[in-house]
Design a protein around this motif. Sequence first.
Motif, PDB file in Angstrom:
ATOM      1  N   THR A   6     -97.679  81.771  23.098  1.00 47.12           N
ATOM      2  CA  THR A   6     -96.646  80.897  23.634  1.00 47.12           C
ATOM      3  C   THR A   6     -96.514  79.664  22.766  1.00 47.12           C
ATOM      4  OG1 THR A   6     -98.196  79.756  25.084  1.00 47.12           O
ATOM      5  CG2 THR A   6     -97.048  81.662  26.008  1.00 47.12           C
ATOM      6  N   VAL A   7     -95.372  79.008  22.914  1.00 42.51           N
ATOM      7  CA  VAL A   7     -95.079  77.777  22.201  1.00 42.51           C
ATOM      8  C   VAL A   7     -94.647  76.757  23.241  1.00 42.51           C
ATOM      9  CG1 VAL A   7     -93.605  76.728  20.442  1.00 42.51           C
ATOM     10  CG2 VAL A   7     -94.316  79.090  20.195  1.00 42.51           C
ATOM     11  N   LYS A   8     -95.198  75.546  23.165  1.00 43.52           N
ATOM     12  CA  LYS A   8     -94.781  74.474  24.066  1.00 43.52           C
ATOM     13  C   LYS A   8     -93.643  73.718  23.405  1.00 43.52           C
ATOM     14  CE  LYS A   8     -97.781  71.886  26.123  1.00 43.52           C
ATOM     15  NZ  LYS A   8     -98.983  71.060  26.417  1.00 43.52           N
ATOM     16  N   VAL A   9     -92.520  73.611  24.102  1.00 38.26           N
ATOM     17  CA  VAL A   9     -91.325  72.968  23.572  1.00 38.26           C
ATOM     18  C   VAL A   9     -90.947  71.807  24.481  1.00 38.26           C
ATOM     19  CG1 VAL A   9     -88.938  73.343  22.860  1.00 38.26           C
ATOM     20  CG2 VAL A   9     -90.557  75.206  22.716  1.00 38.26           C
ATOM     21  N   GLY A  28     -81.067  77.829  27.078  1.00 37.89           N
ATOM     22  CA  GLY A  28     -81.673  79.149  26.953  1.00 37.89           C
ATOM     23  C   GLY A  28     -83.187  79.094  26.829  1.00 37.89           C
ATOM     24  N   LEU A  29     -83.693  77.989  26.317  1.00 39.38           N
ATOM     25  CA  LEU A  29     -85.140  77.794  26.234  1.00 39.38           C
ATOM     26  C   LEU A  29     -85.718  77.306  27.555  1.00 39.38           C
ATOM     27  CD1 LEU A  29     -85.296  76.127  22.718  1.00 39.38           C
ATOM     28  CD2 LEU A  29     -86.261  78.349  23.339  1.00 39.38           C
ATOM     29  N   THR A  43     -91.248  84.727  20.451  1.00 46.38           N
ATOM     30  CA  THR A  43     -90.523  85.912  19.984  1.00 46.38           C
ATOM     31  C   THR A  43     -89.544  85.485  18.899  1.00 46.38           C
ATOM     32  OG1 THR A  43     -88.772  85.626  21.613  1.00 46.38           O
ATOM     33  CG2 THR A  43     -90.652  86.985  22.273  1.00 46.38           C
ATOM     34  N   PRO A  44     -89.044  86.409  18.103  1.00 44.08           N
ATOM     35  CA  PRO A  44     -88.043  86.049  17.088  1.00 44.08           C
ATOM     36  C   PRO A  44     -86.794  85.408  17.698  1.00 44.08           C
ATOM     37  CG  PRO A  44     -88.915  88.219  16.631  1.00 44.08           C
ATOM     38  CD  PRO A  44     -89.470  87.804  17.967  1.00 44.08           C
ATOM     39  N   GLU A  45     -86.403  85.863  18.896  1.00 39.90           N
ATOM     40  CA  GLU A  45     -85.213  85.304  19.543  1.00 39.90           C
ATOM     41  C   GLU A  45     -85.440  83.844  19.910  1.00 39.90           C
ATOM     42  OE1 GLU A  45     -85.325  89.682  20.049  1.00 39.90           O
ATOM     43  OE2 GLU A  45     -86.758  88.100  20.527  1.00 39.90           O
ATOM     44  N   ASN A  46     -86.584  83.555  20.524  1.00 39.53           N
ATOM     45  CA  ASN A  46     -86.892  82.173  20.893  1.00 39.53           C
ATOM     46  C   ASN A  46     -87.099  81.310  19.654  1.00 39.53           C
ATOM     47  OD1 ASN A  46     -86.680  82.578  23.641  1.00 39.53           O
ATOM     48  ND2 ASN A  46     -88.848  83.027  23.902  1.00 39.53           N
ATOM     49  N   ARG A  47     -87.711  81.854  18.618  1.00 38.50           N
ATOM     50  CA  ARG A  47     -87.901  81.113  17.367  1.00 38.50           C
ATOM     51  C   ARG A  47     -86.549  80.730  16.756  1.00 38.50           C
ATOM     52  NH1 ARG A  47     -92.130  78.157  15.731  1.00 38.50           N
ATOM     53  NH2 ARG A  47     -93.953  79.109  16.670  1.00 38.50           N
ATOM     54  N   GLY A  48     -85.588  81.634  16.825  1.00 37.24           N
ATOM     55  CA  GLY A  48     -84.266  81.338  16.294  1.00 37.24           C
ATOM     56  C   GLY A  48     -83.604  80.190  17.032  1.00 37.24           C
ATOM     57  N   MET A  49     -83.736  80.181  18.372  1.00 34.02           N
ATOM     58  CA  MET A  49     -83.157  79.083  19.156  1.00 34.02           C
ATOM     59  C   MET A  49     -83.872  77.770  18.851  1.00 34.02           C
ATOM     60  SD  MET A  49     -82.092  80.556  22.883  1.00 34.02           S
ATOM     61  CE  MET A  49     -83.595  81.386  23.332  1.00 34.02           C
ATOM     62  N   ILE A  50     -85.191  77.840  18.702  1.00 29.60           N
ATOM     63  CA  ILE A  50     -85.956  76.627  18.380  1.00 29.60           C
ATOM     64  C   ILE A  50     -85.550  76.088  17.016  1.00 29.60           C
ATOM     65  CG2 ILE A  50     -88.273  75.804  17.810  1.00 29.60           C
ATOM     66  CD1 ILE A  50     -89.298  77.724  20.040  1.00 29.60           C
ATOM     67  N   ASN A  51     -85.383  76.977  16.028  1.00 38.29           N
ATOM     68  CA  ASN A  51     -84.999  76.535  14.686  1.00 38.29           C
ATOM     69  C   ASN A  51     -83.606  75.926  14.672  1.00 38.29           C
ATOM     70  OD1 ASN A  51     -87.423  77.343  13.577  1.00 38.29           O
ATOM     71  ND2 ASN A  51     -86.658  79.354  12.969  1.00 38.29           N
ATOM     72  N   LYS A  52     -82.707  76.461  15.492  1.00 40.44           N
ATOM     73  CA  LYS A  52     -81.326  75.974  15.503  1.00 40.44           C
ATOM     74  C   LYS A  52     -81.232  74.552  16.033  1.00 40.44           C
ATOM     75  CE  LYS A  52     -76.775  77.771  16.458  1.00 40.44           C
ATOM     76  NZ  LYS A  52     -76.039  78.935  16.964  1.00 40.44           N
ATOM     77  N   VAL A  53     -82.064  74.205  17.028  1.00 41.73           N
ATOM     78  CA  VAL A  53     -82.001  72.874  17.636  1.00 41.73           C
ATOM     79  C   VAL A  53     -83.308  72.102  17.401  1.00 41.73           C
ATOM     80  CG1 VAL A  53     -80.263  73.464  19.355  1.00 41.73           C
ATOM     81  CG2 VAL A  53     -82.674  73.822  19.874  1.00 41.73           C
TER      82      VAL A  53
END
Length: 62
Positions: A6-9, A28-29, A43-53
């Motif tokens: 997991t990643v804490k955001v 979405g996060l 996951t790659p999907e969550n990583r993509g959202m994190i990278n975008k914002v």
Amino acid sequence: MSDNKTVKVTLVKSTIGRLPAHKACVSGLGLRKMHQTVSVIDTPENRGMINKVSYLLKVEEA
């Protein structure tokens, strides 16, 4: 896969005036308020959202 990482955001900047796609990534996060922290599965999907914002977030590897 029982060992999901997991990643804490944390949302550290406001989404007011941001692009609609960036607001969608933040919601979405699972983030709704400033300084709210959530744990998301790495996951790659969550990583993509994190990278975008990433300019709005503080990310901690858990």
